[in-house]
Enzyme design. Sequence first.
Site, short mmCIF file in Angstrom:
data_model
loop_
_atom_site.label_atom_id
_atom_site.label_comp_id
_atom_site.label_asym_id
_atom_site.label_seq_id
_atom_site.Cartn_x
_atom_site.Cartn_y
_atom_site.Cartn_z
N ASP A 200 0.85 -1.20 0.00
CA ASP A 200 0.00 0.00 0.00
C ASP A 200 0.88 1.24 0.00
OD1 ASP A 200 -2.43 1.31 -0.15
OD2 ASP A 200 -2.84 1.23 2.00
N ALA B 213 -2.80 6.97 5.77
CA ALA B 213 -3.02 7.20 4.34
C ALA B 213 -1.97 6.43 3.55
CB ALA B 213 -2.95 8.69 4.02
#
Length: 387
Positions: free
Chosen positions: A277, A311
């Site tokens: 990610d 995030a």
Amino acid sequence: MTAKKTISGARIFDGIDWHDGAALVIEAGHVKAIAPAGSVPAGGETIDARGLLLVPGFIDLQVNGGGGALLNEKPSLESIRQICAAHAQFGTTALLPTLITDTRAVRTAAIAAGIEAKAAAVPGFLGLHLEGPHLSVARKGAHDPALIRPMGDDDLAEILACAKALSRLMLTVAPENATKEQVRALADAGVVVSLGHTDVDYDTACAYAKAGARTVTHLFNAMSGLGHREPGVVGAALSTGTLHAGMIADGFHVHPASMGIALRGKKGPGQIFLVTDAMSPIGTDQTSFFLNGREILRQGGRLTLADGTLAGADIDMLSSVRFVHQKLGLPIEEAVRMASAYPADAMGIASHKGRLLPGTDADFVLLTPELAMKSTWIGGEKVAAAG
């Protein structure tokens, strides 16, 4: 390109077994054989890898950015090249550049860039991962809620056209904003549908798995959790054998104890595989960047919005392998499988990637015994080296 190469002297892990006193023989970018060192036919180039480990190249199915590039901010062929090159420095030989929830125009541009990258045969480019915008606002994470919306007929048509053009496409959806009929149509077209950013219950998640969903996006994060009366999406991921699940192993997104519980509790044949990610700072000294107009801060190994919401992640795949090996105590071969064989299985590409068997792509990584990076090879060609 040299037609034949022999990598000699390394301890070789083919994804299943270790081979000592053997050599990896490569012809035309593919694995010809792993042969006893003394029986390799003469000819071609020989690379001395004495004292090193040779393992299958890593496959990352969720990569937002790297090397200073972020697909959402600049959906272009140049960005995809930059992202792939950045992650090759850390052993990743195949990846899905990932677009999180954004406008229709940005998604269309990202798809066009992906089609260009395929045509250009960008080293390391596998396909695209579209993470949104058909997610749940209740489990939005760092996704902009103003851009989240249901999947319409035009969305479905664009995604199906993308799948046909790219061959390899992953799509993260939430049942709240995508129907079982849409999921079935996508799965029938070869799209790897992943459940993520969703608050649905266990039964609904299982029903979507039966409709064709194949994976779960970043297990534990942005989904209904495992409860003793309501198992949630986490429970569905662990108890449904047809589902694979990605997991971020940075120690921030998931507690190591929870990782261990999940690994011990996962029903097969689906497996838990590693994803990074990763965002644009990987491979750079960036301390902040922007996503959908919002500043993301890089501090202490974490990437967060101003309010502390995670995030994406600030980790590469080699570091993820080291984490599950050193922190969770997994054997090194299992840690490597989580970064190679298992994501290949999840994407349906195990016939040519994720393992070093005769006929597979010669994608591999050379590491020191301490798991430090030496070099990354894609299709039998060196694409990155340490120092």
